[in-house]
Scaffold this motif. Sequence first.
Motif, PDB file in Angstrom:
ATOM      1  N   TYR A 262       4.980 -10.705  10.062  1.00  0.00           N
ATOM      2  CA  TYR A 262       3.756 -10.116  10.612  1.00  0.00           C
ATOM      3  C   TYR A 262       3.370 -10.739  11.943  1.00  0.00           C
ATOM      4  O   TYR A 262       3.971 -11.721  12.396  1.00  0.00           O
TER       5      TYR A 262
ATOM      6  N   SER B  47      -6.234  -0.885   5.936  1.00  0.00           N
ATOM      7  CA  SER B  47      -4.805  -1.013   6.273  1.00  0.00           C
ATOM      8  C   SER B  47      -4.137   0.334   6.062  1.00  0.00           C
ATOM      9  O   SER B  47      -4.470   1.046   5.111  1.00  0.00           O
TER      10      SER B  47
ATOM     11  N   TRP C 275      -0.507   1.757   5.125  1.00  0.00           N
ATOM     12  CA  TRP C 275       0.829   1.406   4.612  1.00  0.00           C
ATOM     13  C   TRP C 275       1.705   2.619   4.885  1.00  0.00           C
ATOM     14  O   TRP C 275       1.482   3.690   4.325  1.00  0.00           O
TER      15      TRP C 275
ATOM     16  N   ALA D 143       0.889   8.085   5.053  1.00  0.00           N
ATOM     17  CA  ALA D 143       0.217   6.780   5.044  1.00  0.00           C
ATOM     18  C   ALA D 143      -0.689   6.670   3.825  1.00  0.00           C
ATOM     19  O   ALA D 143      -1.339   7.649   3.436  1.00  0.00           O
TER      20      ALA D 143
ATOM     21  N   SER E 205       2.854  -1.883   7.876  1.00  0.00           N
ATOM     22  CA  SER E 205       1.410  -1.824   7.615  1.00  0.00           C
ATOM     23  C   SER E 205       0.678  -2.192   8.891  1.00  0.00           C
ATOM     24  O   SER E 205       1.057  -3.166   9.568  1.00  0.00           O
TER      25      SER E 205
ATOM     26  N   ARG F   8      -3.192  -3.104  10.261  1.00  0.00           N
ATOM     27  CA  ARG F   8      -4.435  -3.560   9.634  1.00  0.00           C
ATOM     28  C   ARG F   8      -5.558  -3.598  10.673  1.00  0.00           C
ATOM     29  O   ARG F   8      -5.390  -4.164  11.751  1.00  0.00           O
TER      30      ARG F   8
END
Length: 271
Positions: free
Chosen positions: A66, A133, A135, A201, A225, A227
Amino acid sequence: MKPIRPLVTSDQIESFEADGAVVIPGLFADWVSVIEAGIERNMRDPGPYASESVSAGAPGSFFDDYCNWQRIPEFREMVDHSPAAEAAARLMRSEIAQFFHDHVLVKEPGTQKPTPWHQDSPYYFVDGEQTVSFWIPIDPVKEATLRLIAGSHRWPKPVLPVRWLNDATFYDASDDYLPVPDPDADLSLRVVEWPLEPGDAVAFHYKTVHGARGNLASRRRRVLSLRWVGDDARYAERPGRTSPPYPGHGMQPGQRLREDWFPVIRPMTAR
Ligand SMILES: O=C(O)CCC(=O)C(=O)O
């Protein structure tokens, strides 16, 4: 003339508020090749936080990494130009969408390792109700999809955060948390999950408890992802080093996240 479809409908916003999660089919359908190129670049050149959550000798691989958007041009493109910021602002009913971080999660075929049930917010140094978020799988997913406990974003206490590799407690102080739930055994909990196509998503709140099965399918499960936080998000201290840690951030409890590290996007059409 074709009617213009809103990015996120009122029904989707209401489901997100009620359940803490909603599926938005096709939201990133035009961005799949950008995400694919970004994930490939990230895996070829992992960052300092890259991690493998399958123990040595166990089958498969669960790679995650990340906070790479500043060095991976495809992720930066997603932040600046994809529908993410506008959709985030709408879902959070926020004036702003402030980007927190990107997260790549790749489960190779034959990976038995489930993603433990968890909330994201106890790992993060941010508090607030306006969080979301996205995904985003770029492979079709069925059994290996994200699973979420509907309504858990309204639970009165946070759920104990654990380490993904071995389920060990994430912070030393573990008294202030609810135990990790097992919705497959506790049938009073309602799990929502959706089979997804590339570019669909799942939008979910940082406090929504979620997890995933292993990937026993014959294809990879590659996910990005993204965020975001909104107007009410503030820096908060946790009982130890957070994930992501962002060393040297210099923020104090109650402050907004610094905009030079966490860019604020003001979608003109969000309200
Ligand atoms: O992809 C997974 O297995 C888990 C994803 C997750 O925990 C997240 O995106 O917050």
